[in-house]
Design an enzyme around this catalytic site. Structure first.
Site, PDB file in Angstrom:
ATOM      1  N   ASP A   7       0.851  -1.189   0.000  1.00 15.66           N
ATOM      2  CA  ASP A   7       0.000   0.000   0.000  1.00 15.66           C
ATOM      3  C   ASP A   7       0.886   1.238   0.000  1.00 15.66           C
ATOM      4  OD1 ASP A   7      -2.901   1.011   0.347  1.00 15.66           O
ATOM      5  OD2 ASP A   7      -1.811   2.131   1.866  1.00 15.66           O
ATOM      6  N   SER A   8       0.295   2.373  -0.348  1.00 15.70           N
ATOM      7  CA  SER A   8       1.040   3.632  -0.333  1.00 15.70           C
ATOM      8  C   SER A   8       1.383   4.069   1.085  1.00 15.70           C
ATOM      9  CB  SER A   8       0.239   4.730  -1.030  1.00 15.70           C
ATOM     10  OG  SER A   8      -0.994   4.937  -0.363  1.00 15.70           O
ATOM     11  N   TYR A  39      -0.525   8.405  -2.904  1.00 18.68           N
ATOM     12  CA  TYR A  39      -0.372   8.173  -4.342  1.00 18.68           C
ATOM     13  C   TYR A  39      -1.477   8.860  -5.142  1.00 18.68           C
ATOM     14  CZ  TYR A  39       3.161   4.405  -3.963  1.00 18.68           C
ATOM     15  OH  TYR A  39       4.300   3.679  -3.756  1.00 18.68           O
ATOM     16  N   GLY A  40      -2.606   9.118  -4.513  1.00 18.34           N
ATOM     17  CA  GLY A  40      -3.785   9.594  -5.227  1.00 18.34           C
ATOM     18  C   GLY A  40      -3.596  10.827  -6.092  1.00 18.34           C
ATOM     19  N   CYS A  70      -4.150  -1.111  -2.564  1.00 15.42           N
ATOM     20  CA  CYS A  70      -4.226   0.321  -2.866  1.00 15.42           C
ATOM     21  C   CYS A  70      -5.044   0.454  -4.130  1.00 15.42           C
ATOM     22  CB  CYS A  70      -2.826   0.899  -3.058  1.00 15.42           C
ATOM     23  SG  CYS A  70      -2.792   2.634  -3.575  1.00 15.42           S
ATOM     24  N   ASN A  71      -6.156   1.162  -4.054  1.00 15.43           N
ATOM     25  CA  ASN A  71      -7.011   1.320  -5.227  1.00 15.43           C
ATOM     26  C   ASN A  71      -6.318   2.099  -6.332  1.00 15.43           C
ATOM     27  OD1 ASN A  71     -10.199   0.532  -4.776  1.00 15.43           O
ATOM     28  ND2 ASN A  71      -9.100   0.854  -2.849  1.00 15.43           N
ATOM     29  N   THR A  72      -5.494   3.079  -5.968  1.00 15.42           N
ATOM     30  CA  THR A  72      -4.788   3.863  -6.979  1.00 15.42           C
ATOM     31  C   THR A  72      -3.837   2.977  -7.771  1.00 15.42           C
ATOM     32  OG1 THR A  72      -4.965   5.870  -5.651  1.00 15.42           O
ATOM     33  CG2 THR A  72      -3.267   5.838  -7.353  1.00 15.42           C
ATOM     34  N   GLU A 150      -3.534   8.702   7.803  1.00 13.93           N
ATOM     35  CA  GLU A 150      -2.083   8.654   8.004  1.00 13.93           C
ATOM     36  C   GLU A 150      -1.674   9.382   9.286  1.00 13.93           C
ATOM     37  OE1 GLU A 150       0.336   7.047   6.277  1.00 13.93           O
ATOM     38  OE2 GLU A 150      -1.178   6.122   4.993  1.00 13.93           O
ATOM     39  N   CYS A 180     -10.781   3.194  -1.446  1.00 15.97           N
ATOM     40  CA  CYS A 180      -9.412   3.434  -0.973  1.00 15.97           C
ATOM     41  C   CYS A 180      -9.265   2.616   0.299  1.00 15.97           C
ATOM     42  CB  CYS A 180      -9.175   4.915  -0.693  1.00 15.97           C
ATOM     43  SG  CYS A 180      -7.563   5.271   0.050  1.00 15.97           S
ATOM     44  N   HIS A 182      -7.521   3.071   2.778  1.00 14.17           N
ATOM     45  CA  HIS A 182      -7.464   3.887   3.990  1.00 14.17           C
ATOM     46  C   HIS A 182      -8.850   4.055   4.628  1.00 14.17           C
ATOM     47  CE1 HIS A 182      -3.535   5.078   2.392  1.00 14.17           C
ATOM     48  NE2 HIS A 182      -3.262   5.635   3.549  1.00 14.17           N
TER      49      HIS A 182
END
Length: 247
Positions: A7-8, A39-40, A70-72, A150, A180, A182
């Site tokens: 993941d980011s 990353y988005g 991570c969806n991005t 975060e 996402c 998160h």
């Protein structure tokens, strides 16, 4: 089996939580690219480059499968990662779509998709759902939620004001796709904002169901070893992991 989860930042811990709950793997190697989160807002080429660099990290471990939590990354880099990897690479978008189908929601009911700018602009969710006949879709960039997670902000007035900023003008959805990883960390707050009415589609639970359906991976271990790594501030990531995974 040994699985890698990428993941980011901290968001992929929501996927780890589901993997631990269902006892799917003997070992989980988690890597968060915390030095470069989020990353988005980044362009597609940058996301691809960062994702391929993450593959280099996982080459240090003898993993059987990699989940891009991570969806991005799943929207922009999954094909490139699958082409380069010596093991299967699974994203989170297709499992999320399958989970919506399995929820048996009405195809004309209001569905809200929230995610980062890169995920929403990729139209991966929207195009797939429209093809399946879902007709009442709202897709919304909600990148501020990433920064809050975060920072360890999972509830409280600041989060509520941010949700009000994004959601106050929209119809209450029947389903919210948390696009996402998160966002499951603030899922209780999101559900409370809408008075517990929507069904939430959560990447962690969706990936568990997907792995069983497509890879035949089922609950079969008594204990899972979890190792957490990060490109920056690994102790901060481990603190969030302790908070989230033990909740």
């Amino acid at each position: 089996m040994k699985v890698g989860v990428f993941d980011s930042g901290a968001g992929g811990l929501s996927v780890v939580k589901s993997l631990l709950k269902h006892n799917l793997f003997e070992e989980i190697i988690y890597y968060g690219d915390t030095a470069r989160v989020p990353y988005g807002p980044k362009d597609s080429n940058t996301v691809i480059r960062y994702s391929l660099e993450a593959l280099e990290f996982f080459n240090n471990f003898d993993i059987d499968l990699l989940i891009t939590a991570c969806n991005t990354v799943s929207a922009h880099a999954i094909n490139e990662m699958q082409a380069k990897a010596a093991y299967p690479v699974v994203g989170v978008i297709e499992p999320g779509i399958k989970a919506l189908q399995n929820s048996q929601s009405d195809k004309d009911a209001p569905i809200l998709i929230i995610g980062t700018r890169a995920t929403i602009n990729s139209n991966r969710y929207q195009n797939a759902l429209e093809t399946l006949g879902y007709s009442n879709l709202t897709a919304m960039q909600t990148g501020l939620f990433v920064s809050m997670v975060e920072e360890g902000i999972f509830e409280g007035p600041l989060l509520y004001e941010t949700m009000d900023h994004y959601f106050k003008e929209i119809e209450t959805p029947q389903v919210i796709i948390l696009g996402c990883t998160h966002f499951p960390l603030i899922s209780k707050a999101i559900k409370n904002y809408f008075h517990d009415q929507p069904t939430l589609i959560h990447s962690g639970e969706a990936i568990v169901e997907y792995l069983e359906e497509t890879h035949g991976i089922k609950e079969n271990v008594n204990e899972t070893k979890l190792s957490i790594y990060a490109s920056d501030n690994v102790e901060g990531l481990r603190t969030i992991a302790n908070m989230w995974l033990n909740d």
